[in-house]
Design an enzyme around this catalytic site. Structure first.
Site, PDB file in Angstrom:
ATOM      1  N   SER A   1      -0.144  -8.891  -4.513  1.00 39.90           N
ATOM      2  CA  SER A   1       0.207  -7.861  -3.530  1.00 39.90           C
ATOM      3  C   SER A   1      -1.060  -7.142  -3.095  1.00 39.90           C
ATOM      4  O   SER A   1      -2.049  -7.112  -3.835  1.00 39.90           O
ATOM      5  CB  SER A   1       1.164  -6.847  -4.148  1.00 39.90           C
ATOM      6  N   ASP A   2      -1.026  -6.531  -1.916  1.00 35.52           N
ATOM      7  CA  ASP A   2      -2.105  -5.596  -1.591  1.00 35.52           C
ATOM      8  C   ASP A   2      -1.919  -4.393  -2.518  1.00 35.52           C
ATOM      9  O   ASP A   2      -0.873  -4.242  -3.160  1.00 35.52           O
ATOM     10  CB  ASP A   2      -2.056  -5.189  -0.115  1.00 35.52           C
TER      11      ASP A   2
END
Ligand SMILES: *[C@@H]1O[C@H](CO)[C@@H](O)[C@H](O)[C@H]1NC(C)=O
Ligand SMILES: *[C@@H]1O[C@H](CO)[C@@H](O)[C@H](O)[C@H]1NC(C)=O
Ligand SMILES: *[C@@H]1O[C@H](CO)[C@@H](O)[C@H](O)[C@H]1NC(C)=O
Length: 771
Positions: free
Chosen positions: A286-287
């Site tokens: 994920s960011d």
């Protein structure tokens, strides 16, 4: 107390020296640990899948969930240390991300030009070389305990809107260029030693992420409404090429939603597309905190456990942030997620760690295990930083020609402007600590005497208090170099630009200095995004314009080499330079690539926008002149297609056949182009080959599409033959409104500079299949 420090540090220093540059203990499977070294997951002789399965089988669910986050916990009973997954190496090892720590024996790393600048070089071997050098330095830092092995670079989002503050990090607006960049840089970083990884790269931010904060709309809340057509033929292209051609070991999903679904919770994007269709061999991350963001900021789910379950079930394997470590176990307990789903995620991350050699015991036994401090900031690495800047800088205007300047006639230069003596500005964002800098002033001072004036205190340039001194300097010098533009206060992560003009009074300063200058005036723009510099293009007093992007640690030396002609510029802009009026016509939040006359929407990038520009995509001059001639090219190309009950080759003659029906194989068009240098200086030419589909595909197809590029060095008066292959199905196909890739039959044209060549694509049916 203080008196004990010097001897203690000396002892530590000596210990470090005695260990021959090898400071890191094994991450796991320490040969000295009799309790773990013979466990199957530690046996390098076994297959990775088997080792991963063995390790997962030994973990309790509490231990598993703590491995789902960037700050992965240690498992002491199995001899596994904690690991920080987050390091960055966008253009050299960066200090963004807690996995990398500069200092001690690693005070600095080579800081290459920002990506938008190296993209302008249009040189795939340069991009691979940059990745190779960055990963040498990364491995050296890892060996010394100063960095990780997992790098969340490159950023290959399409530079869709010129205002985007992170456009500087990307290879520009064209999907094929971005995809080639991605594949080349990733190959350089990861190495090409089969399944083994030198370091693991990550292509980010998947997908349709290219807005940070515009008029109150930020990336944490933005829902990008994107058509299937634009996803397939624009936004996903660099990611597909990164996975399929670059064999990247990771993809990062973004903060934004796409059509109402957060990308990190979308199984169609992650499981079906990246892992299924493209076959990612690696992990999806994920960011940073994007799972937390879609729960807390987007309220996408009503409980945090549902957010954790949705993310993992969609195909997310690792969370940058604590969210999955906090909520996944409860999600399993509540029956929202199976423990087997967690095992699936872990299998993907652990496989990458094994491919990196992290479970092979002593790291000094690794093929890169002997890299150390003396392999960082080496003269050859720093020379590559200079070379990359020389290759990327673009000559936009050269009236007269007034460039290059001559050391004989231009003995004293006025060097003016808020960027004229900058250092950190030159390395842009996602940089590290550079080995050293050559500012523009220092670079020019190697060729001439200089009179230095800032003209404006900084790039915001809010007043004219320093104008008088700058004008005075220009009146005295033999030539004037103005170094203007932007920096991270104007365009950055979380900062999109409001407009495209130079900030504050910069334009005014440039015009006044040019009017007063005794000799020629050269304007050098430092910026990531394009700037509307129509005033300078049209000002006869400004004879030369260079765009340097953010040219890296040696940027000033490269600028000076080009200004004085030691180096002949060959860069080309990798994005359209729009006039200011363009951005007044469209909201940054409108994702549509295609223009719409009825909506008064101009469209985006050279592929779909046909209006006035300051400089077009691919523009860039040289100190010499090249001409192209086409030596050979086919007139007719026949594509084998599977037959169809309802059709035959004559009635599909004017249609566009689905790529899935064509027997593509390696079917390609081969061109031979002669490039002749008709000027009097040696130079480097970038051949750009664009294709245009047959007329009548207007509502689907771009006006034109870059299908190949090739950089070639040609000495003065010499000629060089370039061979270009264009894969028919990959590069001549267009995407219809439903997102299906098709190959239009009929007359296609290729454009290479002024040369235009048309050829017919014909289908020939292989036999009837009953559908
Ligand atoms: C230019 O920058 C360098 C490095 O930051 C600094 O040492 C030098 O004093 C500056 N020169 C001028 C003339 O401001
Ligand atoms: C192919 O289709 C055309 C037009 O539909 C028809 O006139 C022709 O006879 C067909 N040819 C064959 C070989 O089936
Ligand atoms: C491309 O870059 C590489 C690496 O710097 C360099 O060796 C090569 O000469 C460049 N190609 C051209 C045509 O300039």
């Amino acid at each position: 107390m203080a008196s004990i420090f010097p001897p203690l540090t000396t002892i530590i220093f000596l210990l470090v020296l005695l260990r021959g540059g090898q400071a890191r203990d094994p991450f796991a499977c320490d040969p000295k640990n009799a309790g773990t070294r013979s466990l199957p997951f530690c046996k390098a002789s076994l297959g990775i899948a088997e080792r991963v399965k063995d390790l997962i089988g030994r973990l309790a669910v509490e231990e598993k969930v703590r491995l789902l986050v960037n700050n992965a916990a240690a498992v002491p009973r199995l001899g596994i240390k904690g690991y920080e997954w987050w390091s960055e190496a966008l253009h050299g090892v960066s200090n963004v991300g807690p996995g990398t720590k500069f200092g001690g024996r690693f005070p600095a790393a080579t800081s290459f030009p920002q990506v938008i600048t190296t993209a302008a070089a249009f040189n795939a071997s340069l991009w691979e070389a940059l990745g190779r050098v960055a990963s040498d330095e990364a491995r050296a830092m890892y060996n010394g305990g100063s960095s990780g092995l997992t790098y969340w670079s490159p950023n290959v989002n399409i530079f869709r809107d010129p205002r985007w503050g992170r456009g500087q990090e990307t290879p520009g607006e064209d999907p094929i260029l971005a995809g080639k960049y991605a594949a080349s840089y990733v190959r350089g970083l990861q190495g090409t030693d089969g399944n083994r990884l030198k370091v693991a790269a990550s292509c980010k931010h998947f997908t349709a992420y290219d807005l940070d904060n515009w008029k109150g709309v930020d990336r944490f809340h933005f829902n990008a409404e994107v058509s299937k057509q634009d996803i397939e033929d624009t936004f996903n292209v660099p990611f597909r090429m990164c996975v399929k051609e670059g064999k990247v070991a990771s993809v990062m999903c973004s903060y934004n939603q796409v059509n109402g679904v957060p990308t990190c919770a979308d199984p169609v994007l992650l499981k079906r597309t990246v892992r299924g269709l493209w076959g990612l061999n690696g992990y999806i991350v994920s960011d940073c905190d994007s799972v937390g963001v879609f729960y807390n900021a987007q309220h996408y789910t009503s409980t945090p456990e549902e957010a954790a379950a949705d993310a993992i079930k969609a195909g997310l394997d690792l969370d940058c942030g604590p969210f999955l470590a906090q909520h996944t176990q409860n999600a399993v307990r509540k029956g929202l997620l199976r423990e087997a789903d967690v095992d699936g995620a872990l299998a993907n991350t652990l496989t990458v760690q094994m491919r990196l050699g992290m479970y092979d015991g002593d790291p000094s036994g690794h093929p890169y295990g002997n890299l150390g401090p003396s392999d960082v900031c080496t003269p050859s690495h720093q020379e590559l930083a200079l070379e990359a800047a020389r290759q990327g800088i673009v000559l936009l205007k050269n009236k007269g020609p007034s460039l290059p300047l001559s050391t004989r006639r231009h003995r004293t230069l006025a060097v003016i402007g808020p960027n004229s003596n900058v250092t950190v500005t030159m390395i842009g964002n996602y940089a590290g600590i550079a080995c050293g800098y050559t500012s523009p002033l220092q670079g020019i001072a190697k060729y001439a005497n200089t009179i230095h004036e800032l003209g404006c205190a900084n790039v915001a340039c809010t007043d004219d208090k320093l104008f008088g001194r700058a004008i005075n300097a220009a009146q005295q010098a033999d030539a004037t170099v103005l170094v203007m533009g932007l920096d991270q206060s104007i365009e950055a992560e979380t900062v999109d630009r409001a407009g495209l003009l130079l900030p504050g009074r910069q334009q005014d300063l440039a015009s006044k200095v040019a009017a007063a200058s005794k000799g020629p005036t050269i304007l050098v723009i430092m910026s990531g995004g394009p700037v509307d510099i129509s005033f300078a293009k049209n000002d006869p007093g400004i004879q030369g314009i260079l765009w340097a992007g953010y040219p890296g640690q040696a940027g000033g030396a490269a600028i000076a080499d080009i200004v004085f002609g030691t180096s002949n510029p060959g860069g080309k802009v990798p994005m359209t330079w729009y006039p200011q009026e363009y951005v007044e016509k469209l909201a940054m939040t409108n994702m549509a690539m295609r223009s719409s006359r009825s909506k008064g929407y101009p469209g985006r990038t050279y592929r779909f926008y046909n209006g006035p520009v300051v400089y077009p995509f691919g523009y860039g001059l040289s100190y010499t002149h090249f001409v192209h001639t086409l030596a050979s090219a086919p007139k007719v190309v026949s594509i084998p297609v599977d037959g169809h009950r309802h059709g035959n080759s004559s009635n599909i003659a004017n249609k566009a056949i689905k790529v899935t029906h064509a027997r593509c194989g390696k079917l390609s068009i081969s061109l031979h182009v002669d490039v002749k240098n008709v000027g009097s200086r040696d130079g480097t030419h970038t051949l750009l080959v664009f294709s245009a589909p047959p007329a009548g595909n207007g509502h689907w197809a771009p006006h034109k599409q870059l299908v190949a590029f090739h950089k070639v060095h040609v000495p003065a008066k010499a000629q060089h033959r370039v061979r270009i292959n264009i894969h028919v199905c990959k590069l001549l196909s267009v995407v219809d409104a439903s997102g299906t890739r098709r190959i239009p039959m009929g007359l296609h044209s290729l454009h290479i500079g002024d040369v235009k060549h048309s050829f017919a694509l014909q289908a020939h049916t292989l036999g009837i299949i009953k559908s």
